[in-house]
Motif scaffolding. Structure first.
Motif, PDB file in Angstrom:
ATOM      1  N   ALA A  43      -8.777  -8.643  -1.123  1.00 38.94           N
ATOM      2  CA  ALA A  43      -9.455  -9.308   0.094  1.00 38.94           C
ATOM      3  C   ALA A  43      -9.030  -8.590   1.553  1.00 38.94           C
ATOM      4  N   PHE A  44      -7.773  -7.997   1.296  1.00 35.56           N
ATOM      5  CA  PHE A  44      -7.445  -7.510   2.778  1.00 35.56           C
ATOM      6  C   PHE A  44      -6.611  -6.145   2.637  1.00 35.56           C
ATOM      7  N   ALA A  45      -7.091  -4.974   3.020  1.00 36.87           N
ATOM      8  CA  ALA A  45      -6.548  -3.744   2.533  1.00 36.87           C
ATOM      9  C   ALA A  45      -6.815  -2.718   3.494  1.00 36.87           C
ATOM     10  N   LYS A  46      -6.076  -1.490   3.435  1.00 39.86           N
ATOM     11  CA  LYS A  46      -6.467  -0.393   4.127  1.00 39.86           C
ATOM     12  C   LYS A  46      -6.621   0.689   3.194  1.00 39.86           C
ATOM     13  N   ILE A  47      -7.481   1.426   3.364  1.00 39.39           N
ATOM     14  CA  ILE A  47      -7.874   2.571   2.573  1.00 39.39           C
ATOM     15  C   ILE A  47      -6.772   3.678   3.062  1.00 39.39           C
ATOM     16  N   LYS A  48      -5.942   4.047   2.117  1.00 37.69           N
ATOM     17  CA  LYS A  48      -5.026   5.243   2.481  1.00 37.69           C
ATOM     18  C   LYS A  48      -5.670   6.310   2.240  1.00 37.69           C
ATOM     19  N   ALA A  49      -6.158   6.606   0.865  1.00 39.74           N
ATOM     20  CA  ALA A  49      -7.001   7.954   0.481  1.00 39.74           C
ATOM     21  C   ALA A  49      -8.270   7.393  -0.292  1.00 39.74           C
ATOM     22  N   ILE A  50      -9.071   8.120   0.093  1.00 37.84           N
ATOM     23  CA  ILE A  50     -10.172   8.016  -1.080  1.00 37.84           C
ATOM     24  C   ILE A  50     -10.893   9.215  -1.568  1.00 37.84           C
ATOM     25  N   ASP A  51     -10.928   9.416  -2.791  1.00 41.10           N
ATOM     26  CA  ASP A  51     -11.420  10.790  -3.529  1.00 41.10           C
ATOM     27  C   ASP A  51     -12.569  10.505  -4.157  1.00 41.10           C
ATOM     28  N   VAL A  52     -13.763  11.349  -3.557  1.00 40.34           N
ATOM     29  CA  VAL A  52     -15.103  11.056  -4.186  1.00 40.34           C
ATOM     30  C   VAL A  52     -15.509  12.430  -4.727  1.00 40.34           C
ATOM     31  N   ARG A  98     -11.888  -6.341   4.443  1.00 45.49           N
ATOM     32  CA  ARG A  98     -11.582  -7.708   4.759  1.00 45.49           C
ATOM     33  C   ARG A  98     -12.087  -8.608   3.903  1.00 45.49           C
ATOM     34  N   TYR A  99     -12.493  -8.424   2.656  1.00 43.78           N
ATOM     35  CA  TYR A  99     -12.845  -9.514   1.593  1.00 43.78           C
ATOM     36  C   TYR A  99     -13.039  -8.759   0.490  1.00 43.78           C
ATOM     37  N   VAL A 100     -12.850  -9.643  -0.555  1.00 40.46           N
ATOM     38  CA  VAL A 100     -13.125  -9.023  -2.266  1.00 40.46           C
ATOM     39  C   VAL A 100     -14.727  -8.995  -2.075  1.00 40.46           C
ATOM     40  N   GLY A 101     -14.938  -7.544  -2.259  1.00 34.50           N
ATOM     41  CA  GLY A 101     -16.526  -7.239  -2.540  1.00 34.50           C
ATOM     42  C   GLY A 101     -16.906  -6.503  -0.949  1.00 34.50           C
ATOM     43  N   ASP A 102     -16.023  -6.296   0.147  1.00 34.68           N
ATOM     44  CA  ASP A 102     -16.445  -5.553   1.177  1.00 34.68           C
ATOM     45  C   ASP A 102     -16.788  -3.983   0.775  1.00 34.68           C
ATOM     46  N   GLU A 103     -17.509  -3.311   1.704  1.00 31.84           N
ATOM     47  CA  GLU A 103     -17.910  -2.161   1.160  1.00 31.84           C
ATOM     48  C   GLU A 103     -17.082  -1.088   1.656  1.00 31.84           C
ATOM     49  N   VAL A 104     -16.912  -0.182   0.256  1.00 33.77           N
ATOM     50  CA  VAL A 104     -15.785   0.882   0.465  1.00 33.77           C
ATOM     51  C   VAL A 104     -16.692   2.245   0.409  1.00 33.77           C
ATOM     52  N   VAL A 128      -2.327  -2.639   0.511  1.00 36.19           N
ATOM     53  CA  VAL A 128      -2.784  -4.004   0.323  1.00 36.19           C
ATOM     54  C   VAL A 128      -1.965  -4.907   1.548  1.00 36.19           C
ATOM     55  N   TYR A 129      -2.837  -5.770   2.197  1.00 38.36           N
ATOM     56  CA  TYR A 129      -2.026  -6.734   3.296  1.00 38.36           C
ATOM     57  C   TYR A 129      -2.232  -8.116   2.781  1.00 38.36           C
ATOM     58  N   GLU A 130      -1.508  -8.980   3.259  1.00 43.30           N
ATOM     59  CA  GLU A 130      -1.441 -10.365   3.287  1.00 43.30           C
ATOM     60  C   GLU A 130      -2.746 -10.718   3.643  1.00 43.30           C
ATOM     61  N   PRO A 131      -3.831 -11.388   2.815  1.00 41.01           N
ATOM     62  CA  PRO A 131      -4.973 -12.075   3.262  1.00 41.01           C
ATOM     63  C   PRO A 131      -4.805 -13.297   3.736  1.00 41.01           C
TER      64      PRO A 131
END
Lengths: 758, 149
Positions: A43-52, A98-104, A128-131
Motif C-alpha cells: 500500500a505504501f513503499a519506496k522502491i530501493k532497487a529495481i532490476d529489469v 502509494r496503493y496496492v496496484g500502483d504502477e511500478v 515498506v512504509y506504514e500505510p
C-alpha cells in the motif's frame, strides 16, 4: 420541430449492436506491442532497487520502463478544464508507490504472454512504509502519503500536504448555532458511503502510434480527448501540437473515463519504441487500479421550526480521495452544492470538512460526482426530521423545496430558472400509490412491504468554466457536417445534438454527418462529463446552426440579388417572401464552392453558461423486507423527472432506467471492499456484484417537462441526476418497513438483520 | 496446434495454443464482434454459439471447438439486424458493448423457447450483464420482437 422531442434511434445504434469493429481495441494495429504493468504489492513503499535486466533480455520484449526512465514532471489525470483544481501529484512512474496496484514498471512485448512473463522477471526491493488505510485517521497521520516537494496545485483548495489534506471546505451563511437554538426539532445523523465501481462493460484501453509526420496519435476509450492531450503534453514533456487524441465508440464510461487511466502507458511506449502499442486493462485492473466513487463520512445536522420549515442544514464531511487527488476537491464540493439549494426556507447553512489522502485506490469521478453521496445523507436526514415532526415526508418536502423563480442561501440572488419538482412529487406519489401504501403493510409470513422517497438535483455543465464549441459546414451537395468535441459514450449525445442541428436548419438527421471526437479535427470541448453535453454543447450546436442559417440567408439573398430582409429559408431553398425568386440549398452549396469571391459556408459557435440549471427527480421505492433474514427485495421504483425539454424521450428514459439501476446497486450491495493490507478484495464480478436482470424489480419512469430558458430548446441535463435517489429512497422504505435506519451503504441483508435484532 | 472448425457455416482451420481461449482465437481471426468484459465468465459479452448453443467463448479452450460449429453475430447478421432494429428503436443498446453477446443469447432463446413468459426471458438472459440500460428497455424490445405481452 420535426426531430427534437422525438425518440429517434441512435445514429450509431445498428452498427454497434450488430458487432461491427468500432471500439478502441478493434481499431488497434495487429502488430501493436502489448503493454502490461507491474504493480505494487504494498500500500505504501519506496522502491530501493529495481532490476529489469532479465526481463529486458527476454526475446520479444521491446521495452521495460521504470521510474528512472520516465520524465519527472508531476501532473493530474483528472478531466477538468485548465487550470485544474486537482493537485499535480502523479508521475508516470514514481519511486514511491502509494496503493496496492500502483504502477511500478511498464513492459511492452510482441504479445501478451511475453509481456506477462517479463513482468515476473522484474525484481523489486521495497522499503515498506506504514500505510494510511483508515481515512478517519488520515489527517495528521505519521505517514505522509505525498511527501514530495514538487507537489503542486493551481488553486488554494485548503490543502495541507503534510497532514494528508487535499482540500478543505468551510462555508457558512447565516448563524448555524443561533438558528439551531431557535429550532423546535433538531436531528443529527452520521452516514458512511462506500466506494462504488463504475463497472462499465468496456474496460480501460488505449492504442497509440506515430503518424506520417512523426506525431503521437492516441486512440482511447475516453470521455476527455482534449484534456488527455493536455495531460500527455505535460507528462511526456512534448508540445501538445505533437499529439492527437481520437475517441472512437466507447463501451460505457460513467465518469471513469473522465480520468485518464491507460493513455499515458501506451503513449510512452510508442514514444520510446517508435512502434504502435496497445494496453487493455483486464477486469481486475479495472476494479483495483483505476478509480472509484469516493467513500465518504457525512454528518448532517438539520433543524426545523414548529411550523415544519427546515431552518438549518449543517453538513460536515470527510472524503477519502485515496492515493491521488484527482477530482478530490470538486467531488467533495458537490456534496453540499447539489443538496443545500433544494431546501430554501433555511436561515442558516454550513458545509465543512476535508478530502484526504489515504494509501488506497484513488477516488474519481463517477456519475453523480459527490451529489450522490450528499443526497443519501441529506435526504435520509430530511426523512428522519419528517418522522420527528410527524409530518408525511412528501408533504414535508412540498412545503420546503425551492420553486422556479425563487432564490436560496447557497446561490445568493440567483433565481432558479425552471423546476417542476413539486409536480414530480405529486405524480410520483400517484404512480407508486403513496397514500395507500405509506408507511408500510404487513403481508404475512414475516414479510412487510413499505415505501420510501427522496428527491434530488444535479447541475447542467459547470457554470462559468466549461465552454464547448461546435462547427457546422454546408457541404457541396447540400448536406451538412456537424463537428463537435463532446464524447458520446453510449448515451446517444451525438444523435441528440444532430436532432437539435436538424431542427434549426430545418433538415433531417440523415442529412447531417456527425464527427466526434478527434483533437485534430473537432472544435474544442471539455468532453462529456458534469452532465454538460445536452446543455452546454447542445447550446453551442444550436448557435452554430443559427449562424449557418444566417449565412445561407445572406448568400441566397445575394445570389437572388435581393435584400436579406426579403428572403426566407425553409431548409430546402432560399426564396423571396413574395415567392417569385427561388434558389435551392444544393445550388447555394454548389456555387459557394466554385470560382472566385466565394467561400464555404461554415457556422461556428462557442457556448459556456454562467449558470448550471438543475434537473430534478422525485424517486419512490417500494420494498419487501423479510424480517426473518433481513433480505430486501425491491418491488417497484418510480422516478419522475424534470430535465427541462426532453430532446429524445427514448434515450432519456433509458438514461433514467440505467441510472436508477446503478443507484439500486449502490444502495443494496455494490461495495469495493479492501483487505487489511489495503488491496481491493472485490476484484471481479464474482465479488463485486452489479445488478443483474433479476435484481431490479420494476422501474417506471415519467417526465414532467419544464422549460429551461438558458438551455437548447429548453433542455437541462439528464445523465447524472438519475443515480442519486435510490439509496435514500430505498433506505427510507426499509426504515418504514422495520424501523431500522440504514446509515452505512450498502444496506445489505446482514445490516438489516442486525438492525431488526438490535 | 491446428483445429478444424466451422465458423459461420464456412470451414476454418485455426492455429491455436493449448491454453488459448476461444474468444481470443476468434478475435485474432478477425471476428471482432466478440467482446470480453470480465475474465470470470460473469458478464455474457463473449457469447457465441457452439453447435447452436449460447456459450461463453472466454471460458472455452479454443481446441475444444475442434469439429464444432461456431456461430458469431457476423454469421447471423440478418436476424441480428432484425432484432437490433427493435432494440435500437427502444434506445436500449446504449454503449453497445454488451449488445453482440446479448443479441446472440436473445436469438438462441428465440430458437429454444416457445412463448416464453417475462420470467422465462429474464431467467434465460440473467448471465448477460449490462451497465447502461437498467434492463427495462431491453426487456421491452425483446417482448416486441417476440410478439409476447
Amino acid at each position: 420541430m420535426n426531430f427534437v422531442g422525438k425518440g429517434i434511434p441512435k445514429i450509431d445504434g445498428i452498427t454497434i449492436a450488430t458487432g461491427k469493429p468500432v471500439y478502441t481495441e478493434d481499431l488497434a494495429a495487429a502488430d501493436a506491442l502489448v503493454v502490461k504493468i507491474l504493480r505494487s504489492p504494498h500500500a505504501f513503499a519506496k522502491i530501493k532497487a529495481i532490476d529489469v535486466s532479465e526481463a529486458e533480455k527476454m526475446p520479444g520484449v521491446e521495452c521495460v520502463l521504470t521510474y528512472q526512465d520516465v520524465p519527472n514532471t508531476r501532473f493530474a489525470m483528472s478531466g477538468q478544464s485548465y487550470p485544474e483544481p486537482s493537485p499535480y501529484d502523479r508521475l508516470i512512474l514514481d519511486q514511491i508507490v502509494r496503493y496496492v496496484g500502483d504502477e511500478v514498471a511498464i513492459v511492452a512485448a510482441v504479445d501478451e504472454k511475453t509481456a506477462l512473463r517479463a513482468l515476473e522477471l522484474i525484481k523489486v526491493d521495497y522499503e515498506v512504509y506504514e500505510p494510511v488505510l483508515d481515512f478517519e485517521q488520515a489527517i495528521g497521520h505519521q505517514s505522509v502519503v505525498h511527501p514530495e516537494d514538487d507537489w503542486f496545485c493551481n488553486f488554494d483548495t485548503g490543502h495541507d500536504q503534510d497532514r494528508n489534506i487535499v482540500s478543505t471546505e468551510n462555508l457558512q451563511i447565516g448563524d448555524v448555532e443561533a438558528e439551531l437554538a431557535n429550532c423546535a426539532v433538531v436531528v443529527e445523523e452520521t452516514y458512511y458511503t462506500q466506494p462504488q465501481a463504475h463497472a462499465m462493460m468496456e474496460t480501460y484501453r488505449t492504442f497509440s502510434y506515430l503518424d506520417y509526420t512523426g506525431r503521437l496519435v492516441v486512440v482511447s476509450s475516453t470521455q476527455i480527448p482534449f484534456h488527455v492531450r493536455r495531460q500527455l503534453s505535460r507528462a511526456l514533456e512534448i508540445p501538445a501540437s505533437k499529439i492527437r487524441v481520437i475517441k472512437p465508440r466507447i463501451g460505457g464510461g460513467f465518469g471513469g473515463k473522465q480520468t485518464s487511466v491507460t493513455e499515458i502507458f501506451a503513449a510512452i511506449v510508442t514514444l520510446k519504441t517508435g512502434k504502435p502499442a496497445k494496453i487493455v486493462y483486464d477486469r481486475k485492473e479495472t476494479f483495483c487500479c483505476s478509480t472509484s466513487r469516493h467513500a465518504m463520512k457525512i454528518k448532517v445536522t438539520m433543524g426545523a421550526d414548529i411550523e415544519g420549515y427546515i431552518r438549518v442544514i449543517d453538513i460536515d464531511g470527510l472524503s477519502d480521495t485515496g492515493a491521488y487527488g484527482d477530482h478530490g476537491s470538486t467531488v467533495f464540493g458537490l456534496v453540499a452544492e447539489k443538496t443545500l439549494p433544494l431546501y430554501n426556507k433555511t436561515k442558516a447553512i454550513r458545509f465543512t470538512g476535508h478530502a484526504v489522502y489515504t494509501n488506497k485506490m484513488p477516488g474519481g469521478a463517477l456519475r453523480g460526482f459527490g451529489a450522490t453521496q450528499g443526497t443519501f445523507a441529506v435526504e435520509s436526514t430530511v426523512n428522519k426530521l419528517a418522522a420527528e415532526l410527524n409530518i408525511d415526508p412528501a408533504e414535508f418536502r412540498l412545503k420546503n423545496l425551492i420553486k422556479a423563480g425563487e432564490t436560496c442561501l447557497y446561490h445568493g440572488d440567483e433565481q432558479l430558472g425552471s423546476s417542476t419538482l413539486h409536480r414530480c412529487i405529486e405524480k410520483g406519489k400517484e404512480m407508486i400509490g403513496w397514500n395507500e401504501k405509506y408507511p408500510s403493510k404487513e403481508i404475512g409470513n414475516g414479510r412487510v412491504r413499505a415505501v420510501g422517497m427522496a428527491v434530488t438535483m444535479q447541475g447542467s455543465g459547470i457554470a462559468g468554466i466549461d465552454t464547448a464549441s461546435a462547427e457546422i459546414r454546408l457541404n457541396d451537395r447540400g448536406s451538412y457536417t456537424l463537428l463537435i468535441g463532446s464524447t458520446d459514450m453510449g448515451t446517444g449525445s451525438d444523435t441528440i445534438l444532430a436532432q437539435m442541428a436538424a431542427d434549426v436548419l430545418e433538415t433531417t438527421v440523415d442529412n447531417i454527418i456527425v464527427n466526434a471526437a478527434d483533437t485534430d479535427i473537432s472544435p474544442f470541448d471539455p468532453g462529456s462529463y458534469a452532465s454538460s453535453t445536452t446543455y452546454v454543447t447542445g447550446m453551442a450546436v444550436v448557435k452554430a446552426a443559427e449562424d449557418l442559417t444566417k449565412q445561407i440567408l445572406q448568400t441566397g439573398a445575394k445570389m437572388l440579388a435581393v435584400p436579406v430582409a426579403e428572403v426566407e429559408f425553409d431548409g430546402q431553398q432560399v426564396k423571396t417572401l413574395a415567392g417569385d425568386k427561388i434558389i435551392s440549398l444544393a445550388k447555394i452549396a454548389e456555387v459557394t464552392l466554385v470560382g472566385p469571391d466565394h467561400r464555404q459556408l461554415v457556422g461556428t459557435a462557442s457556448h459556456g453558461s454562467p449558470v448550471s440549471p438543475p434537473p430534478f427527480i422525485a424517486g419512490f421505492a417500494e420494498v419487501e423486507v423479510d424480517k426473518l433474514t433481513g433480505k430486501v427485495d425491491l418491488i417497484d421504483y418510480v422516478a419522475v423527472v424534470d430535465c427541462g425539454t426532453v430532446i429524445n424521450p427514448n434515450l432519456a428514459r433509458i438514461q433514467v432506467e440505467g441510472g436508477i439501476v446503478q443507484g439500486i446497486g449502490y444502495a443494496l450491495y455494490e461495495d469495493a471492499r479492501f483487505d487489511k493490507n489495503g488491496g481491493v478484495q472485490t476484484n471481479s464480478f464474482m465479488t463485486y456484484k452489479i445488478p443483474s436482470r433479476k435484481d431490479v424489480g420494476n422501474i417506471r419512469v415519467a417526465f414532467e417537462q419544464s422549460y429551461e430558458p438558458t438551455g437548447p430548446f429548453g433542455a437541462k441535463s439528464i445523465g447524472e441526476v438519475v443515480i442519486n435517489t435510490p439509496a435514500p429512497a430505498i433506505a427510507h422504505a426499509i426504515y418504514n418497513a422495520i424501523g431500522f435506519r440504514g446509515t452505512k451503504l450498502p444496506i445489505t441483508p446482514e445490516k438489516v438483520f442486525m438492525g431488526i435484532n438490535k | 496446434m491446428q483445429i478444424t472448425t466451422t465458423i459461420n457455416n464456412k470451414p476454418v482451420t485455426l492455429t491455436v495454443t493449448p491454453d488459448e481461449m476461444l474468444a481470443d482465437a476468434l478475435r485474432t481471426q478477425g471476428y471482432l464482434s466478440v467482446k470480453k468484459g470480465c475474465d470470470t465468465s460473469c458478464c455474457g459479452l463473449c457469447t457465441v454459439w457452439l453447435d447452436g448453443k449460447p456459450t461463453l467463448s472466454c471460458n472455452v479452450l479454443a481446441f475444444r471447438a475442434e469439429g464444432k460449429q461456431i456461430t458469431t453475430i457476423e454469421g447471423v447478421q440478418q436476424q441480428a439486424t432484425e432484432f437490433a432494429n427493435v432494440l435500437v428503436a427502444e434506445g436500449a443498446e446504449q454503449c453497445g458493448f454488451c449488445s453482440p453477446g446479448f443479441i446472440m443469447t436473445v436469438l438462441a432463446m428465440k430458437n429454444e423457447l416457445k412463448n416464453p413468459s417475462e420470467q422465462d426471458i429474464i431467467h434465460y438472459l440473467t448471465g448477460n450483464l449490462c451497465r447502461c440500460t437498467g434492463y427495462m428497455g431491453q426487456l421491452r424490445a425483446i417482448k416486441k420482437y417476440l410478439g409476447v405481452a
